[in-house]
Each structure stands twice: as structure tokens, then as C-alpha cells.
Design a protein around this motif. Sequence first.
Motif, PDB file in Angstrom:
ATOM      1  N   PHE A  80      64.135 -40.593  33.632  1.00 40.91           N
ATOM      2  CA  PHE A  80      63.519 -39.629  32.827  1.00 40.91           C
ATOM      3  C   PHE A  80      62.458 -38.978  33.685  1.00 40.91           C
ATOM      4  CE2 PHE A  80      60.852 -37.909  29.447  1.00 40.91           C
ATOM      5  CZ  PHE A  80      61.703 -37.252  28.896  1.00 40.91           C
ATOM      6  N   ALA A  81      61.671 -39.721  34.056  1.00 47.63           N
ATOM      7  CA  ALA A  81      60.296 -39.429  34.695  1.00 47.63           C
ATOM      8  C   ALA A  81      60.509 -38.485  35.984  1.00 47.63           C
ATOM      9  CB  ALA A  81      59.539 -40.536  34.891  1.00 47.63           C
ATOM     10  N   LEU A  82      61.708 -38.906  36.727  1.00 47.81           N
ATOM     11  CA  LEU A  82      62.070 -38.288  37.997  1.00 47.81           C
ATOM     12  C   LEU A  82      62.652 -36.877  37.646  1.00 47.81           C
ATOM     13  CD1 LEU A  82      62.667 -38.222  41.053  1.00 47.81           C
ATOM     14  CD2 LEU A  82      65.006 -39.223  40.302  1.00 47.81           C
ATOM     15  N   GLY A  83      63.685 -36.866  36.692  1.00 50.13           N
ATOM     16  CA  GLY A  83      64.195 -35.662  36.121  1.00 50.13           C
ATOM     17  C   GLY A  83      63.051 -34.734  35.594  1.00 50.13           C
ATOM     18  N   LEU A  84      62.322 -35.190  34.941  1.00 48.36           N
ATOM     19  CA  LEU A  84      61.487 -34.261  34.094  1.00 48.36           C
ATOM     20  C   LEU A  84      60.302 -33.774  35.280  1.00 48.36           C
ATOM     21  CD1 LEU A  84      58.253 -34.247  32.638  1.00 48.36           C
ATOM     22  CD2 LEU A  84      60.440 -33.422  31.494  1.00 48.36           C
ATOM     23  N   SER A  85      59.955 -34.480  36.093  1.00 44.61           N
ATOM     24  CA  SER A  85      59.175 -34.003  37.313  1.00 44.61           C
ATOM     25  C   SER A  85      59.751 -32.861  38.087  1.00 44.61           C
ATOM     26  CB  SER A  85      58.543 -35.233  38.068  1.00 44.61           C
ATOM     27  OG  SER A  85      57.858 -36.306  37.334  1.00 44.61           O
ATOM     28  N   MET A  86      60.954 -32.972  38.456  1.00 42.74           N
ATOM     29  CA  MET A  86      61.771 -32.298  39.062  1.00 42.74           C
ATOM     30  C   MET A  86      61.823 -30.842  38.362  1.00 42.74           C
ATOM     31  SD  MET A  86      64.965 -34.466  40.657  1.00 42.74           S
ATOM     32  CE  MET A  86      65.996 -33.097  41.184  1.00 42.74           C
ATOM     33  N   MET A  87      61.993 -30.973  36.988  1.00 45.68           N
ATOM     34  CA  MET A  87      62.277 -30.024  36.215  1.00 45.68           C
ATOM     35  C   MET A  87      60.886 -29.205  36.123  1.00 45.68           C
ATOM     36  SD  MET A  87      64.144 -30.137  32.367  1.00 45.68           S
ATOM     37  CE  MET A  87      62.819 -30.802  31.397  1.00 45.68           C
ATOM     38  N   ALA A  88      59.946 -29.760  35.953  1.00 41.99           N
ATOM     39  CA  ALA A  88      58.474 -29.158  35.692  1.00 41.99           C
ATOM     40  C   ALA A  88      58.009 -28.598  37.005  1.00 41.99           C
ATOM     41  CB  ALA A  88      57.620 -30.300  35.223  1.00 41.99           C
ATOM     42  N   ILE A  89      58.324 -29.234  37.998  1.00 41.29           N
ATOM     43  CA  ILE A  89      58.001 -28.600  39.228  1.00 41.29           C
ATOM     44  C   ILE A  89      58.559 -27.470  39.529  1.00 41.29           C
ATOM     45  CG2 ILE A  89      57.715 -29.038  41.692  1.00 41.29           C
ATOM     46  CD1 ILE A  89      57.029 -31.876  41.120  1.00 41.29           C
ATOM     47  N   GLY A  90      60.015 -27.489  39.327  1.00 41.77           N
ATOM     48  CA  GLY A  90      60.859 -26.203  39.433  1.00 41.77           C
ATOM     49  C   GLY A  90      60.322 -25.125  38.402  1.00 41.77           C
ATOM     50  N   MET A  91      59.978 -25.346  37.324  1.00 39.90           N
ATOM     51  CA  MET A  91      59.397 -24.354  36.459  1.00 39.90           C
ATOM     52  C   MET A  91      58.152 -23.744  37.128  1.00 39.90           C
ATOM     53  SD  MET A  91      60.044 -25.884  32.581  1.00 39.90           S
ATOM     54  CE  MET A  91      61.606 -26.464  31.838  1.00 39.90           C
ATOM     55  N   VAL A  92      57.186 -24.692  37.389  1.00 44.84           N
ATOM     56  CA  VAL A  92      55.973 -24.199  37.753  1.00 44.84           C
ATOM     57  C   VAL A  92      56.081 -23.396  39.070  1.00 44.84           C
ATOM     58  CG1 VAL A  92      53.542 -24.883  38.773  1.00 44.84           C
ATOM     59  CG2 VAL A  92      54.634 -25.925  36.684  1.00 44.84           C
ATOM     60  N   ALA A  93      56.853 -23.717  39.825  1.00 46.49           N
ATOM     61  CA  ALA A  93      57.004 -23.045  41.242  1.00 46.49           C
ATOM     62  C   ALA A  93      57.849 -21.764  40.913  1.00 46.49           C
ATOM     63  CB  ALA A  93      57.775 -23.905  42.234  1.00 46.49           C
ATOM     64  N   LEU A 137      64.394 -22.610  40.605  1.00 49.20           N
ATOM     65  CA  LEU A 137      65.364 -22.520  39.391  1.00 49.20           C
ATOM     66  C   LEU A 137      66.489 -23.479  39.532  1.00 49.20           C
ATOM     67  CD1 LEU A 137      65.415 -18.627  38.694  1.00 49.20           C
ATOM     68  CD2 LEU A 137      64.047 -20.389  37.029  1.00 49.20           C
ATOM     69  N   ALA A 138      66.936 -23.527  40.677  1.00 51.36           N
ATOM     70  CA  ALA A 138      68.018 -24.831  41.037  1.00 51.36           C
ATOM     71  C   ALA A 138      67.347 -25.951  40.842  1.00 51.36           C
ATOM     72  CB  ALA A 138      68.593 -24.367  42.387  1.00 51.36           C
ATOM     73  N   LEU A 139      66.186 -26.247  41.351  1.00 53.57           N
ATOM     74  CA  LEU A 139      65.722 -27.779  41.138  1.00 53.57           C
ATOM     75  C   LEU A 139      65.366 -27.807  39.379  1.00 53.57           C
ATOM     76  CD1 LEU A 139      64.142 -30.027  42.382  1.00 53.57           C
ATOM     77  CD2 LEU A 139      61.934 -28.658  42.163  1.00 53.57           C
ATOM     78  N   LEU A 140      65.069 -26.957  38.971  1.00 52.59           N
ATOM     79  CA  LEU A 140      64.797 -27.000  37.510  1.00 52.59           C
ATOM     80  C   LEU A 140      66.302 -27.278  36.702  1.00 52.59           C
ATOM     81  CD1 LEU A 140      63.689 -23.867  35.160  1.00 52.59           C
ATOM     82  CD2 LEU A 140      65.345 -25.633  34.295  1.00 52.59           C
ATOM     83  N   GLY A 141      67.314 -26.862  37.339  1.00 51.89           N
ATOM     84  CA  GLY A 141      68.589 -27.058  36.731  1.00 51.89           C
ATOM     85  C   GLY A 141      69.175 -28.555  36.974  1.00 51.89           C
ATOM     86  N   ILE A 142      68.750 -29.026  38.442  1.00 53.30           N
ATOM     87  CA  ILE A 142      69.164 -30.297  38.706  1.00 53.30           C
ATOM     88  C   ILE A 142      68.436 -31.296  38.029  1.00 53.30           C
ATOM     89  CG2 ILE A 142      69.308 -31.950  40.593  1.00 53.30           C
ATOM     90  CD1 ILE A 142      69.699 -29.023  42.586  1.00 53.30           C
ATOM     91  N   GLY A 143      67.120 -31.048  38.096  1.00 47.87           N
ATOM     92  CA  GLY A 143      66.025 -31.789  37.279  1.00 47.87           C
ATOM     93  C   GLY A 143      66.478 -32.002  35.668  1.00 47.87           C
ATOM     94  N   GLY A 144      66.932 -30.867  35.185  1.00 49.75           N
ATOM     95  CA  GLY A 144      67.548 -31.070  33.703  1.00 49.75           C
ATOM     96  C   GLY A 144      68.540 -31.928  33.716  1.00 49.75           C
ATOM     97  N   VAL A 145      69.591 -31.946  34.658  1.00 50.39           N
ATOM     98  CA  VAL A 145      70.800 -32.861  34.537  1.00 50.39           C
ATOM     99  C   VAL A 145      69.967 -34.356  34.468  1.00 50.39           C
ATOM    100  CG1 VAL A 145      72.707 -33.611  35.782  1.00 50.39           C
ATOM    101  CG2 VAL A 145      72.320 -31.554  35.641  1.00 50.39           C
ATOM    102  N   VAL A 146      69.148 -34.359  35.491  1.00 52.42           N
ATOM    103  CA  VAL A 146      68.807 -36.036  35.687  1.00 52.42           C
ATOM    104  C   VAL A 146      67.869 -36.346  34.460  1.00 52.42           C
ATOM    105  CG1 VAL A 146      67.201 -37.470  37.113  1.00 52.42           C
ATOM    106  CG2 VAL A 146      68.537 -35.720  38.207  1.00 52.42           C
ATOM    107  N   THR A 147      67.115 -35.262  33.796  1.00 52.47           N
ATOM    108  CA  THR A 147      66.511 -35.714  32.534  1.00 52.47           C
ATOM    109  C   THR A 147      67.217 -35.971  31.475  1.00 52.47           C
ATOM    110  OG1 THR A 147      64.628 -34.211  33.463  1.00 52.47           O
ATOM    111  CG2 THR A 147      64.717 -34.967  31.068  1.00 52.47           C
ATOM    112  N   PHE A 148      68.404 -35.203  31.272  1.00 51.23           N
ATOM    113  CA  PHE A 148      69.338 -35.282  30.272  1.00 51.23           C
ATOM    114  C   PHE A 148      69.922 -36.748  30.338  1.00 51.23           C
ATOM    115  CE2 PHE A 148      73.741 -34.816  28.453  1.00 51.23           C
ATOM    116  CZ  PHE A 148      73.282 -34.544  27.139  1.00 51.23           C
TER     117      PHE A 148
END
Lengths: 55, 565
Positions: free
Chosen positions: B433-446, B468-479
Motif C-alpha cells: 500500500f505504501a509503495l503504491g500510494l507513494s508512486m501515485m502521489a509522486i506522479g500527481m505532484v510531478a 500520469l502513467a506513474l499515477l496509474g501504475i501506483g493506483g494499481v499497486v495501491t488498489f
Amino acid sequence: MAEATTQDEGPPPGTIQKILDNPWLLLVLGIVIPTLSYTVWGLVEWFLLKPAELP
Amino acid sequence: MENFLPNKMRVCDTTGLPVCLEAERFIKLNAVAAVVSLLIGALAGITVALTRWEVVRFVSDLTYYRVLTFHGLNMLIFWIIFMEIAILYFAGTTLLKSRLASPALAWVGFILMAGGALAVNITILQGKGDVLMTSYPPLAADPVFYGGIVSFAVGTLIAVINFFLCIYIARRDRTYKGSVPLVVFGAIAAAIIAVLTLLHGAAIMVPTFLASLGIGWGSVSDIDPAVYRLVWWGLGHPSQQINVAAHVAVWYLLATLTTGARPLSQSVCRVAFVLYILFINLASAHHLLVDPGVSAEWKMWNTSYALYLAVLASMIHGFTVPASVEIAMRKKGFNEGLFGWLKAAPWKDPGFSAMFLSLFIFGFGGGVTGVTLGTHQINIIAHNTLRIPGHFHMTVAGGTSLAFMGLAYYVVPLIWRREYPVKALCRLQPYIFALGLSMMAIGMVAAGMHGAPRRTPLSGVEGAGPWLALLGIGGVVTFTGVLIFVLTTVVAVFFGKSNKGGPIEGWQDMERMKSNLALITSDWQPSKTGLKAKGTVALVLLFMAWFAVYYFANWKALADVWHVR
């Protein structure tokens, strides 16, 4: 459980501790201060806002 | 002196604490409603993330707004607040060795909350509430949407009043000695913030509900958006500050349960919670930093000078929680070097890993971005970009949700008295969860730094695509992390191995658990051990350096777009 969940009796509480131990006082302060600083001040500014003149 | 009614309590076989059976019922009901909200909110969340991923574009534009509304309300309101009410009932009864004040009020509150959440969700899915979580006028939804929110808010207020009644009868019956425990104090802070939040909610949502019925303002589209935004954000942002106070209380609880830690200074921790009570709700003004109706003085006072006192409180908690863990670990013999205690920490205990990762993501990610974005001048280059959801996913999802998940790994065995299945998977879950969330959030910020807007499925912003791709991939991991949590929790609750009549199996080996229990049950004081939290001080210096770099880099970014000649 440790002090995160329980607390033993100690010396008589000081003034700060008495304030911290009074949830009702904290409740009043927690409502009054943000309401005055954010809401009331913001609404006063809105009421005092003059309508913009069209060019 | 305990005040339980006959046959209405049991003694926890692990902690020895008395559990009010009436309170236990409502802890379970609210926790179940919370996890259901988390699951459906996460389904909507993955849909949103896959739609923002430009090469996927999962759903149409209209469906996107519908799903985003559903995601926001279920994640930011229903999951979090149901869970917080469960925490309030736990803190107000078990930790004070007291009974639930009023089961009748608890029923009324729960029914109003559950009914309201159901009404809101059905209305959104019917396509009658495509107004996003904020429901800014002139956007208008079906009256059932507003009525559902009012019902949920009134139910929450009743539950919070019930919590205060618990505090009252515990004090009256002297079920505890001295001050309330620190975790209960944190819960009181969360409850006070909740009262202010719900009063603002009533002040704006009741008239809006009436307007949707043609009463009062005439119609929703007749409401002045400036006033609506001002008062609504007195509900919207503080509702997330309830989270902060609650998850900080959970940090202290999990630090104790997983390492035997004891707060370095009760007084300092409590003063930090008071700073939250007095000042954290002023953060609502962040949302109005580009609104023309309020003055620069109002904006700067509320988002900078006064709010920094609440930031100070977060920094105090951010120091004392890991420092208390460090002292406890050093006292147990893990005293090697600067970070020997951290290396030896119980990283395979999901309660600990969730707590520590939550603290890290909240501080290094959510805190640093929050203070920076809340600066009046810098906000102009970030407002309404994806940087904002990047920030609050690190505070609410990375901070609050992860802490609450860690809590569940202890609550289910202690309250439901059933063990989690597939423990190896549970141990991994906080990391996923933490990995996915971090990827997603970094994707959003960038992506936001490239100018990608929030609240819209629009794409095509130059340079934002990979982020935005990092956001999407991070979203999958978070989910995936959410799904593991929900599935293992549901299986544990309904089919888990019973631990009735004995202690919980726990997440650490027997030797570790014994040493934790020895600290938990003994009367030791961190300040009298002679041990120093040197490692935590080093982490704090690292944090300050990162904060300075991020903060001043943003001033540089502002200077680059705003030439002063």
C-alpha cells in the motif's frame, strides 16, 4: 498498558495540567477560536465587499 | 472503580482491559461500515487513476466525474469517519474502564450515518449527484444527495456527543485516576475538531438541502459561491483534521502495542494536541487562497502565522513517536549505533510497519507539501493542479488510512477475537500500500508541476504524460494493497481462527512479545533511562533539510514564472 493508554497518580496537577484535563474548556476554545479567526472574520469581509463596477 | 452494568462487560484475555459489550457492538458496526466504504471507494479510486493514465483513459468524461464524486465521499468522509467513531467508542470506554454512555444514542447515530451514506452513494450512482465531493453551487444535485450528507453529519454529531457523555460518566464515576490516557486525549482532540466541523457542515449543508427543495435561497444555483466555499471548507478541511488527530493517537497506541514505547513527555504531547484543537482548523483557508472575496490579511493569518502553530504540533508528534520507539528499542538492548534500533524494529509486524510508514509518508510527503502549498505566494503556481491531490493522498491515504489499517491488525484479534489468515500476506500489505500510494502521489505532484489540472479527465499537458502513467501504475499497486487488507480482514472477521479464552497470537515472536509486555506493564520513564534518541534527531535533521530544499525550490519555481522587473 504504558502511558499512552494509562496514567498513574502523581503530584497534584499544575495550572496547565488542569486546563489540559478540562475537555469542556478545550471544547469551547476549539470552537470559538477557529470560528472567530476563519469563519466570522471571513464572513465580515464578505459582507463588507463592495460589488465590482462593470467597465 | 469500574461502572459496567451486570453481564455487559468482558475482560480482554491479552491486555487485561475491560471491554464494554455494548461499545464493542458499535465498534464492530462502525468498523464494518468503514471497511465497506473503503472497498467501494477504492474501486472508484482505481477507476479514477486508470482514467488519468492517458494511454488507458478507462471511462468517459461524464462517468469520470461521477466516479470521482463517489471516490471522494467514500474515502474522505465515510471510510475515515466510520473508523473514527469506532476509535472514539474504543477510547471512551475500554481505555477509561468505563461503559458506553448511551446504546440508544449509538444506534440512532449509526443508523443516521449508515442511512445517509447509503442515500448519497445511491444518488451518485443514479447520476443525480455529479457535483464532486465539494458540491460547489451553481452545480446542483438531487435533494437526496444533500439530505444524505446532512443525515450522515447529524449521525456523526450524535456519536461524538455519545463519546463526550462517555468521558463525562467516566470522570463522574472515577473509573480512571489522574489525567485521561494520552490516546484518549488524542481522541478528545479529534472529537472537538469534529464538533466544529459538523457545526460548519450544518451551517452550509442544511440551507443547501433546503434550497434544493426550493426553500430559503430559492435554488442551489442561487447560493452565493463565495459564501458557500467559505463555510463549506469549514466542513471540508477540518473533516480531514479529525483524521490527523485520530491517526496521531493511533500512532501512539501502535507504538506502545508493537514496541512497548512510552511517550517521552506526556505534557508536551498533550500541548501539541491542544495546538491542533486551537489552530489546525484554520487550514481551511488554504482552499480560498485564490478567492477574490477575502483579504490577503485573512489569508496570511489563517494559512501562515496561526496555522504554523498546528504545524509545530505535527512536528512535535513526528519527533516524539519515533523517539519513544527508539528509547524503548534501546532499552530492550538494541542500542547499537545511530540506527541499530530502527534496523531491529519489528518490521514484520503490520501494526508497526503501517504506523512507521504512515508517519514517514505523512511527514516527509504530506507535511512538507502541505506547508509549501499553503504558502500564499507559492499556492498561485499550484492551485487546482494535481499537486493538491498529491499532497492530500499523502496525508489522508498515506497517513490516516495506513495508520487505521495498522490498527485493524490489532483490533480484529482483540475485539472480534479472531486471527488474521495468511499472515505472510498481511505482513506485506502495508509495504504494498505504501509503495503504491507513494508512486501515485509522486506522479500527481510531478504531473501537477507540469500544470496538469485536478478534478478533470482532460489530458495532453506537455511533459505530464509519464507522471500520469506513474499515477496509474501506483493506483494499481495501491488498489492491490487495499484489496489484500479488505479481503484478509473480512476473512478474519467471519472465518478467522478464534482466540477466545487466550491471548492473541500476535505478530512478533514470543521473545519480542514478552519484552514488549514487560515494558508495557512496568512503570518505567523514558527520561530516567539515560538513553538518548540520537537516531530520531538525525532523522529530524534529514527531514528539515528535505523541507528546506522543497520549500525554497518552490520559491525558485515561483520566481521562474513570475518575473519581477
